[in-house]
Write a protein that holds these residues in place. Structure first.
Motif, PDB file in Angstrom:
ATOM      1  N   SER A   1      32.442  33.688  35.472  1.00  0.00           N
ATOM      2  CA  SER A   1      31.041  32.936  36.454  1.00  0.00           C
ATOM      3  C   SER A   1      29.692  33.735  35.816  1.00  0.00           C
ATOM      4  N   ASP A   2      28.633  33.135  36.018  1.00  0.00           N
ATOM      5  CA  ASP A   2      27.432  33.760  35.317  1.00  0.00           C
ATOM      6  C   ASP A   2      27.214  35.097  36.420  1.00  0.00           C
ATOM      7  N   GLY A   3      27.725  35.040  37.599  1.00  0.00           N
ATOM      8  CA  GLY A   3      27.468  36.274  38.646  1.00  0.00           C
ATOM      9  C   GLY A   3      28.070  37.511  38.082  1.00  0.00           C
ATOM     10  N   TRP A   4      29.586  37.123  37.523  1.00  0.00           N
ATOM     11  CA  TRP A   4      30.200  38.522  36.893  1.00  0.00           C
ATOM     12  C   TRP A   4      29.757  38.837  35.581  1.00  0.00           C
ATOM     13  N   LYS A   5      29.226  37.772  34.822  1.00  0.00           N
ATOM     14  CA  LYS A   5      28.380  38.392  33.673  1.00  0.00           C
ATOM     15  C   LYS A   5      27.290  39.283  33.770  1.00  0.00           C
ATOM     16  N   TYR A   6      26.264  38.868  35.072  1.00  0.00           N
ATOM     17  CA  TYR A   6      25.326  39.820  35.270  1.00  0.00           C
ATOM     18  C   TYR A   6      25.949  41.210  35.784  1.00  0.00           C
ATOM     19  N   ILE A   7      26.957  41.334  36.522  1.00  0.00           N
ATOM     20  CA  ILE A   7      27.470  42.406  36.937  1.00  0.00           C
ATOM     21  C   ILE A   7      28.000  43.339  35.924  1.00  0.00           C
ATOM     22  N   GLU A   8      28.711  42.412  34.933  1.00  0.00           N
ATOM     23  CA  GLU A   8      29.199  43.152  33.602  1.00  0.00           C
ATOM     24  C   GLU A   8      28.155  43.754  32.823  1.00  0.00           C
ATOM     25  N   LYS A   9      27.050  43.105  32.812  1.00  0.00           N
ATOM     26  CA  LYS A   9      26.053  43.616  32.036  1.00  0.00           C
ATOM     27  C   LYS A   9      25.422  44.890  32.493  1.00  0.00           C
ATOM     28  N   ARG A  10      25.414  44.984  33.847  1.00  0.00           N
ATOM     29  CA  ARG A  10      24.773  46.323  34.622  1.00  0.00           C
ATOM     30  C   ARG A  10      26.075  47.380  34.577  1.00  0.00           C
ATOM     31  N   PHE A  11      27.224  46.943  34.488  1.00  0.00           N
ATOM     32  CA  PHE A  11      28.265  47.833  34.118  1.00  0.00           C
ATOM     33  C   PHE A  11      28.071  48.623  32.939  1.00  0.00           C
ATOM     34  N   LYS A  12      27.672  47.795  31.915  1.00  0.00           N
ATOM     35  CA  LYS A  12      27.638  48.342  30.716  1.00  0.00           C
ATOM     36  C   LYS A  12      26.269  49.208  30.476  1.00  0.00           C
TER      37      LYS A  12
ATOM     38  N   LEU B   1      33.731  52.875  35.164  1.00  0.00           N
ATOM     39  CA  LEU B   1      32.979  51.683  34.715  1.00  0.00           C
ATOM     40  C   LEU B   1      33.761  50.940  33.325  1.00  0.00           C
ATOM     41  N   GLY B   2      34.544  51.780  32.609  1.00  0.00           N
ATOM     42  CA  GLY B   2      35.388  51.270  31.708  1.00  0.00           C
ATOM     43  C   GLY B   2      36.426  50.119  32.128  1.00  0.00           C
ATOM     44  N   GLN B   3      36.806  50.526  33.230  1.00  0.00           N
ATOM     45  CA  GLN B   3      37.946  49.694  33.762  1.00  0.00           C
ATOM     46  C   GLN B   3      37.146  48.499  34.342  1.00  0.00           C
ATOM     47  N   PHE B   4      36.159  48.347  34.947  1.00  0.00           N
ATOM     48  CA  PHE B   4      35.183  47.044  35.032  1.00  0.00           C
ATOM     49  C   PHE B   4      34.906  46.317  34.079  1.00  0.00           C
ATOM     50  N   ILE B   5      34.339  47.165  32.780  1.00  0.00           N
ATOM     51  CA  ILE B   5      34.125  46.378  31.791  1.00  0.00           C
ATOM     52  C   ILE B   5      35.184  45.657  31.020  1.00  0.00           C
ATOM     53  N   ASN B   6      36.321  46.128  31.106  1.00  0.00           N
ATOM     54  CA  ASN B   6      37.429  45.606  30.338  1.00  0.00           C
ATOM     55  C   ASN B   6      38.218  45.054  31.306  1.00  0.00           C
ATOM     56  N   LEU B   7      37.873  44.675  32.630  1.00  0.00           N
ATOM     57  CA  LEU B   7      38.824  44.139  33.615  1.00  0.00           C
ATOM     58  C   LEU B   7      39.524  42.726  33.195  1.00  0.00           C
ATOM     59  N   GLU B   8      38.996  41.774  32.179  1.00  0.00           N
ATOM     60  CA  GLU B   8      39.459  40.536  31.890  1.00  0.00           C
ATOM     61  C   GLU B   8      40.736  41.041  31.026  1.00  0.00           C
ATOM     62  N   ALA B   9      40.584  41.861  30.048  1.00  0.00           N
ATOM     63  CA  ALA B   9      41.728  42.191  29.201  1.00  0.00           C
ATOM     64  C   ALA B   9      42.725  43.095  29.811  1.00  0.00           C
ATOM     65  N   LEU B  10      42.617  43.815  30.859  1.00  0.00           N
ATOM     66  CA  LEU B  10      43.484  44.634  31.881  1.00  0.00           C
ATOM     67  C   LEU B  10      44.056  43.509  32.398  1.00  0.00           C
ATOM     68  N   LEU B  11      43.596  42.291  33.027  1.00  0.00           N
ATOM     69  CA  LEU B  11      44.274  41.345  33.710  1.00  0.00           C
ATOM     70  C   LEU B  11      45.284  40.515  32.993  1.00  0.00           C
ATOM     71  N   LYS B  12      44.905  40.003  31.862  1.00  0.00           N
ATOM     72  CA  LYS B  12      45.453  39.437  30.627  1.00  0.00           C
ATOM     73  C   LYS B  12      46.806  40.229  30.247  1.00  0.00           C
ATOM     74  N   ALA B  13      46.559  41.523  30.163  1.00  0.00           N
ATOM     75  CA  ALA B  13      47.739  42.349  29.950  1.00  0.00           C
ATOM     76  C   ALA B  13      48.763  42.259  31.103  1.00  0.00           C
ATOM     77  N   GLU B  14      48.145  42.427  32.384  1.00  0.00           N
ATOM     78  CA  GLU B  14      49.184  42.643  33.473  1.00  0.00           C
ATOM     79  C   GLU B  14      49.724  41.380  33.601  1.00  0.00           C
ATOM     80  N   MET B  15      49.098  39.949  33.618  1.00  0.00           N
ATOM     81  CA  MET B  15      49.619  38.756  33.546  1.00  0.00           C
ATOM     82  C   MET B  15      50.984  38.554  32.517  1.00  0.00           C
ATOM     83  N   GLU B  16      50.556  38.967  31.463  1.00  0.00           N
ATOM     84  CA  GLU B  16      51.543  38.830  30.392  1.00  0.00           C
ATOM     85  C   GLU B  16      52.856  39.708  30.531  1.00  0.00           C
ATOM     86  N   GLN B  17      52.609  40.929  31.152  1.00  0.00           N
ATOM     87  CA  GLN B  17      53.848  41.828  31.653  1.00  0.00           C
ATOM     88  C   GLN B  17      54.322  41.153  32.620  1.00  0.00           C
TER      89      GLN B  17
END
Length: 89
Positions: free
Chosen positions: A19-30, A58-74
């Protein structure tokens, strides 16, 4: 395979991350991560440890999508190991 409920939950999380909202949040985290990333300027060890904790979070939030993908695959691998080969409800 994941249960139907688990798959729906992952799908909803990934939809949120697109979502656009998450993109804004991610930008602020970065931006916050970049501001905290000057560890050499910290005056003492206690402040260093606090900054390291903030960077980790902050790094965990920035990389949340990759973390969720890895969790789902596992989770899918784990359910396959249990002999589950179909989506279950």
């Amino acid at each position: 395979m994941l249960t139907v409920q688990a798959r729906l939950e992952y799908d909803e999380m990934f939809n949120t991350l697109q979502s656009d909202g998450w993109k804004y949040i991610e930008k602020r985290f970065k931006e916050a991560y970049d501001l905290q990333n000057d560890l050499m300027a910290l005056p003492d060890e206690r402040t260093l440890h606090l900054a390291q904790g903030r960077l980790l979070t902050l790094g965990q939030f920035i990389n949340l999508e990759a973390l969720l993908k890895a969790e789902m695959e596992q989770a899918e691998l784990d359910s396959d190991d249990d002999g589950t080969n179909e989506l279950e409800s």
